[in-house]
Design an enzyme around this catalytic site. Structure first.
Site, PDB file in Angstrom:
ATOM      1  N   TRP A  51     -13.288 -26.082  37.469  1.00  0.00           N
ATOM      2  CA  TRP A  51     -12.013 -26.793  37.659  1.00  0.00           C
ATOM      3  C   TRP A  51     -11.733 -27.125  39.114  1.00  0.00           C
ATOM      4  O   TRP A  51     -10.591 -27.203  39.534  1.00  0.00           O
ATOM      5  CB  TRP A  51     -10.859 -25.998  37.042  1.00  0.00           C
ATOM      6  CG  TRP A  51     -11.139 -25.598  35.638  1.00  0.00           C
ATOM      7  CD1 TRP A  51     -11.806 -26.335  34.699  1.00  0.00           C
ATOM      8  CD2 TRP A  51     -10.789 -24.379  34.985  1.00  0.00           C
ATOM      9  NE1 TRP A  51     -11.869 -25.654  33.521  1.00  0.00           N
ATOM     10  CE2 TRP A  51     -11.258 -24.448  33.664  1.00  0.00           C
ATOM     11  CE3 TRP A  51     -10.117 -23.239  35.403  1.00  0.00           C
ATOM     12  CZ2 TRP A  51     -11.093 -23.427  32.752  1.00  0.00           C
ATOM     13  CZ3 TRP A  51      -9.950 -22.212  34.490  1.00  0.00           C
ATOM     14  CH2 TRP A  51     -10.431 -22.304  33.180  1.00  0.00           C
ATOM     15  N   HIS A  52     -12.813 -27.316  39.870  1.00  0.00           N
ATOM     16  CA  HIS A  52     -12.673 -27.665  41.288  1.00  0.00           C
ATOM     17  C   HIS A  52     -13.214 -29.070  41.533  1.00  0.00           C
ATOM     18  O   HIS A  52     -13.985 -29.289  42.472  1.00  0.00           O
ATOM     19  CB  HIS A  52     -13.433 -26.662  42.163  1.00  0.00           C
ATOM     20  CG  HIS A  52     -12.936 -25.255  42.060  1.00  0.00           C
ATOM     21  ND1 HIS A  52     -13.685 -24.164  42.402  1.00  0.00           N
ATOM     22  CD2 HIS A  52     -11.735 -24.768  41.646  1.00  0.00           C
ATOM     23  CE1 HIS A  52     -12.974 -23.051  42.201  1.00  0.00           C
ATOM     24  NE2 HIS A  52     -11.794 -23.398  41.739  1.00  0.00           N
TER      25      HIS A  52
HETATM   26  C1  LIG Z   1      -7.021 -23.728  35.841  1.00  0.00           C
HETATM   27  C2  LIG Z   1      -7.312 -24.031  37.286  1.00  0.00           C
HETATM   28  C3  LIG Z   1      -7.408 -22.987  38.194  1.00  0.00           C
HETATM   29  C4  LIG Z   1      -7.672 -23.254  39.531  1.00  0.00           C
HETATM   30  N1  LIG Z   1      -7.679 -22.214  40.408  1.00  0.00           N
HETATM   31  C5  LIG Z   1      -7.759 -22.453  41.734  1.00  0.00           C
HETATM   32  C6  LIG Z   1      -7.587 -21.411  42.675  1.00  0.00           C
HETATM   33  O1  LIG Z   1      -7.336 -20.250  42.337  1.00  0.00           O
HETATM   34  N2  LIG Z   1      -7.690 -21.721  43.983  1.00  0.00           N
HETATM   35  C7  LIG Z   1      -7.956 -22.983  44.411  1.00  0.00           C
HETATM   36  O2  LIG Z   1      -8.079 -23.178  45.614  1.00  0.00           O
HETATM   37  N3  LIG Z   1      -8.111 -23.985  43.544  1.00  0.00           N
HETATM   38  C8  LIG Z   1      -7.984 -23.762  42.218  1.00  0.00           C
HETATM   39  N4  LIG Z   1      -8.060 -24.817  41.340  1.00  0.00           N
HETATM   40  C9  LIG Z   1      -8.252 -26.181  41.882  1.00  0.00           C
HETATM   41  C10 LIG Z   1      -7.064 -26.705  42.698  1.00  0.00           C
HETATM   42  O3  LIG Z   1      -5.847 -26.296  42.131  1.00  0.00           O
HETATM   43  C11 LIG Z   1      -7.158 -28.236  42.850  1.00  0.00           C
HETATM   44  O4  LIG Z   1      -8.335 -28.524  43.581  1.00  0.00           O
HETATM   45  C12 LIG Z   1      -5.980 -28.858  43.594  1.00  0.00           C
HETATM   46  O5  LIG Z   1      -4.759 -28.504  43.005  1.00  0.00           O
HETATM   47  C13 LIG Z   1      -6.111 -30.384  43.622  1.00  0.00           C
HETATM   48  O6  LIG Z   1      -4.966 -30.959  44.219  1.00  0.00           O
HETATM   49  P1  LIG Z   1      -4.654 -32.519  44.121  1.00  0.00           P
HETATM   50  O7  LIG Z   1      -3.431 -32.743  44.932  1.00  0.00           O
HETATM   51  O8  LIG Z   1      -5.877 -33.272  44.466  1.00  0.00           O
HETATM   52  O9  LIG Z   1      -4.362 -32.821  42.590  1.00  0.00           O
HETATM   53  P2  LIG Z   1      -3.195 -32.222  41.606  1.00  0.00           P
HETATM   54  O10 LIG Z   1      -2.630 -30.959  42.174  1.00  0.00           O
HETATM   55  O11 LIG Z   1      -3.794 -32.191  40.265  1.00  0.00           O
HETATM   56  O12 LIG Z   1      -2.053 -33.308  41.689  1.00  0.00           O
HETATM   57  C14 LIG Z   1      -2.073 -34.554  41.042  1.00  0.00           C
HETATM   58  C15 LIG Z   1      -0.666 -34.869  40.562  1.00  0.00           C
HETATM   59  O13 LIG Z   1      -0.581 -36.249  40.232  1.00  0.00           O
HETATM   60  C16 LIG Z   1       0.089 -36.403  39.003  1.00  0.00           C
HETATM   61  N5  LIG Z   1      -0.408 -37.655  38.407  1.00  0.00           N
HETATM   62  C17 LIG Z   1      -1.648 -37.901  37.946  1.00  0.00           C
HETATM   63  N6  LIG Z   1      -1.742 -39.176  37.513  1.00  0.00           N
HETATM   64  C18 LIG Z   1      -0.542 -39.745  37.718  1.00  0.00           C
HETATM   65  C19 LIG Z   1      -0.025 -41.046  37.475  1.00  0.00           C
HETATM   66  N7  LIG Z   1      -0.790 -42.018  36.961  1.00  0.00           N
HETATM   67  N8  LIG Z   1       1.274 -41.299  37.785  1.00  0.00           N
HETATM   68  C20 LIG Z   1       2.059 -40.332  38.322  1.00  0.00           C
HETATM   69  N9  LIG Z   1       1.605 -39.067  38.581  1.00  0.00           N
HETATM   70  C21 LIG Z   1       0.319 -38.781  38.284  1.00  0.00           C
HETATM   71  C22 LIG Z   1      -0.290 -35.168  38.222  1.00  0.00           C
HETATM   72  O14 LIG Z   1       0.597 -34.930  37.153  1.00  0.00           O
HETATM   73  C23 LIG Z   1      -0.276 -34.105  39.303  1.00  0.00           C
HETATM   74  O15 LIG Z   1       1.010 -33.557  39.463  1.00  0.00           O
HETATM   75  C24 LIG Z   1      -7.848 -24.581  39.979  1.00  0.00           C
HETATM   76  C25 LIG Z   1      -7.771 -25.623  39.056  1.00  0.00           C
HETATM   77  C26 LIG Z   1      -7.494 -25.371  37.721  1.00  0.00           C
HETATM   78  C27 LIG Z   1      -7.405 -26.502  36.753  1.00  0.00           C
END
Ligand SMILES: Cc1cc2nc3c(=O)[nH]c(=O)nc-3n(C[C@H](O)[C@H](O)[C@H](O)COP(=O)(O)OP(=O)(O)OC[C@H]3O[C@@H](n4cnc5c(N)ncnc54)[C@H](O)[C@@H]3O)c2cc1C
Ligand SMILES: *[C@@H]1O[C@H](CO)[C@@H](O)[C@H](O)[C@H]1NC(C)=O
Ligand SMILES: *[C@@H]1O[C@H](CO)[C@@H](O)[C@H](O)[C@H]1NC(C)=O
Ligand SMILES: *[C@@H]1O[C@H](CO)[C@@H](O)[C@H](O)[C@H]1NC(C)=O
Ligand SMILES: *[C@@H]1O[C@H](CO)[C@@H](O)[C@H](O)[C@H]1NC(C)=O
Ligand SMILES: *[C@@H]1O[C@H](CO)[C@@H](O)[C@H](O)[C@H]1NC(C)=O
Length: 655
Positions: free
Chosen positions: A589-590
Site C-alpha cells: 500500500w505504498h
Molecule cells: C492501509 C494503509 C496503511 C499504510 N500505512 C502507512 C504507514 O504506516 N506509514 C506510511 O508512511 N505510509 C503508510 N501508507 C501509505 C501512505 O499513507 C501514503 O503513501 C500517503 O498517505 C499518500 O499520500 P497522498 O497525499 O499522495 O495521497 P492520499 O493521502 O491518498 O490523498 C489523496 C486524497 O485525494 C482525494 N481524492 C482522490 N481523487 C479525488 C478526486 N477526483 N476529487 C477530489 N478528491 C479526490 C482522496 O479522497 C484523498 O483524500 C499506508 C497506506 C495504506 C493504504
C-alpha cells in the site's frame, strides 16, 4: 426482565463477542452500535433499579451511571465535527462559486499540507476539493483503523489479474486501498513515519531534479516539526511521537533483538537521520496520546476555521481539468454529493494531490497522457505525456512461524480492559502499536555499511485460534481455512518482507472515459527477476533466524502454507519459493511514481523539479505520485515532505 447486576455481566459478554465479530469482519459500524446499545440498555436498566435483586441505597448505580456517561462523553470528544474543516459545499449549493487563485484536488496527506501553507498568505485564496467527508471515530482510534477497509471511507480498487503476484488473494487480484476522507490515506494508515535513505533523494538529484537532495529533505523536515509560538502559522504542524508500547511484547522484542544480534545486526536508535542496517523499535509515528495526527487534522483543519481565504468542499469528486487554447489550466469540473455538477475557475494554479492512482486518472480524463491510450478510450489529447506509468510499491511477502514453546501474549485491543483503558485514559492496546523493524542488505548479511534493500516489518504475534491478518489482508477463504486448520494449535509469529528498492513497474490507465469508473491498474509486482531473487534471499534470511539460539529456544519453525500448485514442487527449493512469491507477494500500500518527476529530456517524466506538469501551464502535481523512485521506508513521511517543499515553491513563485 433482567436486573441491572445480571445485565451488566451478560451485556459485557455480548459486547465483547460483538466486538470480536466486528474486528474480524471489519464492520466498524457494529462497534458503534454495540456501544450505543450497551449504553442505552444500561440507562434503561438504571431506571429500573427497583427490580435489581441486590440490596442497594443507589450509590453504586450512580457510580456506574457516571462511568458510562464518562465513557460516552470521551467517545463524542474523540471525533467531534470541530476537529474537521467546515464544509463550503452548502454555500456552493446556494450561491455562484467565485474564481479562486488556487484549487487543490484532494485533502490527503499531501493536499492538506499544501492547502494549509499556501493559505498562510492572506492575499491568496484557496479552494480544496475532497471526494470524501469527515473521518469516522475508528480512524482516530489507531487500534481500530484497520476495521475501515472496504467501507465508504476507502477507495477500494483491485488490479488486473497477474501471474506473478497476489495469486493467494481473492480473485487473484492485488488490493489497492486508499483513504477517502479529510486526511486521505494518512487518516487510515499505520502512522509509521520514516523519511527514507539519503541515497533515495540524492539519486533523484542525479537524474536531473535539482533541489531534492537529502540535505534539503532534512532541512524541510526540521522546519515541519519546529513548533511556532504563533498558533495561526501552519509551520510546526507535523506532530510526531513514539507509539505507546504494546504490553507484554518485551519477551518477543528481546527474542528478536537477541537473534538478530547473533547474526551480527546492531540495534539502531535513529531512523530520521536516514535508515541504516540494523533493527530498531524507535520509530516515530503521526500519533499523540493514542490518537491519530493526520495532516488533515493538524495542518488543514487547525487553520481552516480561523481563515477566510481557505474553503474546503467535501464530497466533491473532481472529474476534469479545463484548458485554454494556449494550454493553460483554467477551471476544474467536479460532482458534488454524487449529484450536482460544478465548474470552478482558477486564476493561478491547479494543484493535484489526489494520490498515486487518482492524480494520474484525473490527468488522463483531462487529456494529458499517452496519446495512443487516450485515443483508445476516446479522450481528446491536450498533451502527450507518460502519465500513469512507473507505478511501483515496496510490496510485501508474509512469512509465518509457529512457536513450539510458550511466549507471553499481548492483551488484545478488543478486550474489555483495552476498551476501558482507551476511553478513560487514551491508553492501552487500542492506543498502542508494535513497530519493531529491521533493515538489511539481502545480498550480503555481514555488510553493515551498505544501503539496505530489505525491510522486515510486522513481527506480530497471532495467538492460537486468532484469525490474524490473513483474512484481513483479503487472502482467499480456502487458503485461510487450510492455513488455520494447520496452525490452530500454535501461537504464530508473522513477519513481512518488503523490497526497499523494487525494480518492477506497473501502470494506471482508464477503463473508459467515464470519470466515475474505477481505474485500470496493471500490477507488476515481482515482474522483475531481481525482485524475485531479493525475496528469495529474504526467505533464506528468515531461515537463518530460525537457526539462531534465540529462536531455537522457542522451537520456532517456518509454517509450510498449503498451496496446491506450489506443493507439486519439492518443498524449500528455490523453485518452491518462487512459486510462493507468486501467491503471497502482495501490496504494501505504498504506491508511488505515476507522475514521475524528471527533466524535459527524460521522455518518461510528467512533472519537472518544481512539480509543474511538462508542456502545459498552471498545473502542478504535489503528492506521492511524483516520486521517480520510491523512498526506502513507508511513504507517508516522504510524501509530507514533498508537500512541504511543493508549497514552498508555490509561495516562492507567487509572492
Ligand atoms: C492501509 C494503509 C496503511 C499504510 N500505512 C502507512 C504507514 O504506516 N506509514 C506510511 O508512511 N505510509 C503508510 N501508507 C501509505 C501512505 O499513507 C501514503 O503513501 C500517503 O498517505 C499518500 O499520500 P497522498 O497525499 O499522495 O495521497 P492520499 O493521502 O491518498 O490523498 C489523496 C486524497 O485525494 C482525494 N481524492 C482522490 N481523487 C479525488 C478526486 N477526483 N476529487 C477530489 N478528491 C479526490 C482522496 O479522497 C484523498 O483524500 C499506508 C497506506 C495504506 C493504504
Ligand atoms: C536475550 O539475551 C539475554 C542475554 O543473553 C538473556 O538474558 C535473555 O534471556 C534473552 N532473552 C530472550 C527472550 O531470549
Ligand atoms: C541503541 O540503543 C541500545 C539500547 O539502549 C544500545 O544497546 C545500542 O548500543 C544503541 N545503538 C547505537 C547504534 O547507538
Ligand atoms: C560481505 O561484506 C563483508 C563486510 O563488508 C565483506 O568482508 C565480504 O567480502 C562481503 N562478501 C561478499 C560476498 O561480497
Ligand atoms: C489441535 O488440538 C486439538 C485438541 O487437542 C486436537 O483435537 C486437534 O486435532 C489439533 N489440531 C491439529 C491440526 O493438530
Ligand atoms: C513483465 O511485464 C511486462 C510488461 O507488462 C511483460 O511484457 C512481461 O512479459 C512481464 N514479465 C514476466 C516475467 O511476466
Amino acid at each position: 426482565m433482567r436486573n441491572i447486576c445480571g445485565s451488566l455481566f451478560s451485556n459485557k459478554k455480548t459486547l465483547k463477542d460483538l466486538i470480536i465479530f466486528a474486528s474480524i469482519f471489519g464492520l466498524a459500524i457494529i462497534i458503534c452500535c454495540a456501544l450505543v446499545v450497551f449504553g442505552a440498555t444500561i440507562n434503561k436498566n438504571a431506571a429500573e433499579t427497583d427490580k435489581c435483586a441486590t440490596e442497594t441505597v443507589g450509590v453504586t448505580d450512580g457510580l456506574i451511571s457516571n462511568l458510562f456517561s464518562t465513557i460516552n462523553a470521551a467517545k463524542c470528544e474523540l471525533s467531534k465535527p470541530e476537529l474537521w474543516p467546515k464544509d463550503y459545499g452548502k454555500v456552493a449549493l446556494t450561491t455562484q462559486l467565485d474564481a479562486y487563485d488556487f484549487v487543490i484536488v484532494g485533502a490527503g496527506s499531501a493536499g492538506s499540507v499544501v492547502a494549509s501553507r499556501l493559505s498562510d498568505n492572506p492575499k491568496l485564496n484557496v479552494l480544496v476539493l475532497e471526494a470524501g467527508g469527515d473521518p469516522p471515530l475508528e480512524a482516530e482510534i489507531i487500534g481500530l483503523s484497520s476495521t475501515l477497509h472496504r467501507t465508504k471511507y476507502f477507495w477500494t480498487d483491485y488490479a488486473e489479474r497477474n501471474q506473478n503476484c497476489c495469486q493467494a488473494m481473492k480473485d487473484e487480484k492485488c488490493y489497492w486501498p486508499r483513504g477517502k476522507m479529510i486526511g486521505g490515506t494518512g487518516e487510515v494508515n499505520g502512522n509509521i513515519f520514516l523519511l527514507g535513505h539519503p541515497n533515495n533523494f540524492d539519486r533523484w538529484v542525479l537524474s536531473g531534479n535539482d533541489g531534492w537532495s537529502w540535505q534539503e529533505i532534512q532541512k524541510i523536515y526540521k522546519r515541519a516539526i519546529k513548533q511556532m509560538p504563533n498558533q495561526l502559522n501552519s509551520q510546526g504542524r507535523l506532530i510526531l511521537n513514539n507509539f505507546d508500547p504494546l504490553e507484554n511484547y518485551d519477551e518477543l522484542t528481546e527474542m528478536i533483538f537477541n537473534a538478530t544480534n547473533e547474526l551480527g545486526f546492531p540495534q539502531i536508535n535513529n531512523t530520521i537521520d536516514g535508515i541504516k542496517i540494523g533493527y530498531t523499535q524507535n520509530i516515530l509515528a503521526t500519533v499523540d496520546n493514542g490518537l491519530r495526527m493526520s495532516t488533515g487534522k493538524t495542518y488543514l483543519a487547525k487553520v481552516e476555521r480561523i481563515r477566510t481565504n481557505l474553503h474546503v468542499i467535501k464530497n466533491a469528486l473532481a472529474t476534469k481539468i479545463h484548458f485554454s487554447g494556449q494550454g493553460k489550466a483554467t477551471a476544474v469540473e467536479f460532482i458534488l454529493q454524487d449529484t450536482y455538477k460544478f465548474r470552478v475557475k482558477v486564476n493561478k494554479e491547479i494543484i493535484l494531490s489526489a494520490g498515486v492512482i487518482n492524480t494520474p486518472k484525473l490527468l488522463l480524463q483531462s487529456g494529458i497522457g499517452p496519446h495512443a491510450h487516450l485515443q483508445k478510450v476516446g479522450v481528446p489529447l491536450i498533451k502527450d505525456l507518460k502519465v500513469g506509468q512507473n507505478l511501483h510499491d515496496h510490496g510485501m511477502l508474509p512469512l509465518m512461524l509457529k512457536f513450539g514453546q510458550d511466549i507471553a501474549l499481548p492483551i488484545k485491543p478488543t478486550d474489555m480492559q483495552s476498551i476501558f483503558d482507551f476511553f478513560t485514559q487514551q491508553k492501552g492496546a487500542l492506543a498502542a502499536s508494535y513497530t519493531l523493524m529491521g533493515f538489511i542488505n539481502s545480498k550480503n548479511f555481514s555488510s553493515l555499511n551498505t544501503e539496505p534493500n530489505l525491510h522486515l516489518v510486522s513481527h506480530t504475534l497471532k495467538a492460537k485460534g486468532d484469525p490474524g491478518s490473513f483474512s484481513f489482508l483479503g487472502i482467499k477463504d480456502e487458503l485461510v481455512q487450510l492455513f488455520e486448520l494447520q496452525t490452530q494449535n500454535f501461537t504464530l509469529l508473522q513477519i513481512m518482507g518488503s523490497l526497499l528498492l523494487p525494480k518492477s513497474r506497473g501502470s494506471v490507465m482508464l477503463r473508459t472515459s467515464d470519470p466515475t469508473a474505477p481505474p485500470l491498474i496493471i500490477n507488476n509486482y515481482g515482474n522483475h527477476t531481481e525482485d524475485r531473487v531479493t525475496l528469495l534471499q529474504y526467505v533464506r534470511y528468515v531461515q537463518k533466524l530460525v537457526e539462531t539460539k534465540s529462536f531455537r529456544k522457542y522451537d520456532l519453525e517456518l509454517v509450510h502454507v498449503p498451496i496446491p500448485e506450489c506443493d507439486r514442487i519439492a518443498y524449500d527449493t528455490d523453485e518452491y519459493w518462487y512459486c510462493y512469491v507468486k501467491y503471497f507477494f502482495i501490496s504494501s500500500w505504498h504506491g508511488v511514481g505515476t507522475c514521475k518527476m524528471g527533466p524535459i529530456k527524460d521522455t518518461t517524466a510528467v512533472v519537472d523539479a518544481r512539480l509543474r506538469v511538462h508542456g502545459v501551464k498552471g498545473i502542478r502535481v504535489i503528492d506521492a505520485s511524483i516520486m521517480p523512485d520510491i523512498s526506502s521506508g513507508n511513504t507517508n513521511g516522504a510524501t509530507i515532505i514533498i508537500a512541504e517543499k511543493g508549497a514552498q515553491m508555490l509561495q516562492e513563485d507567487w509572492s
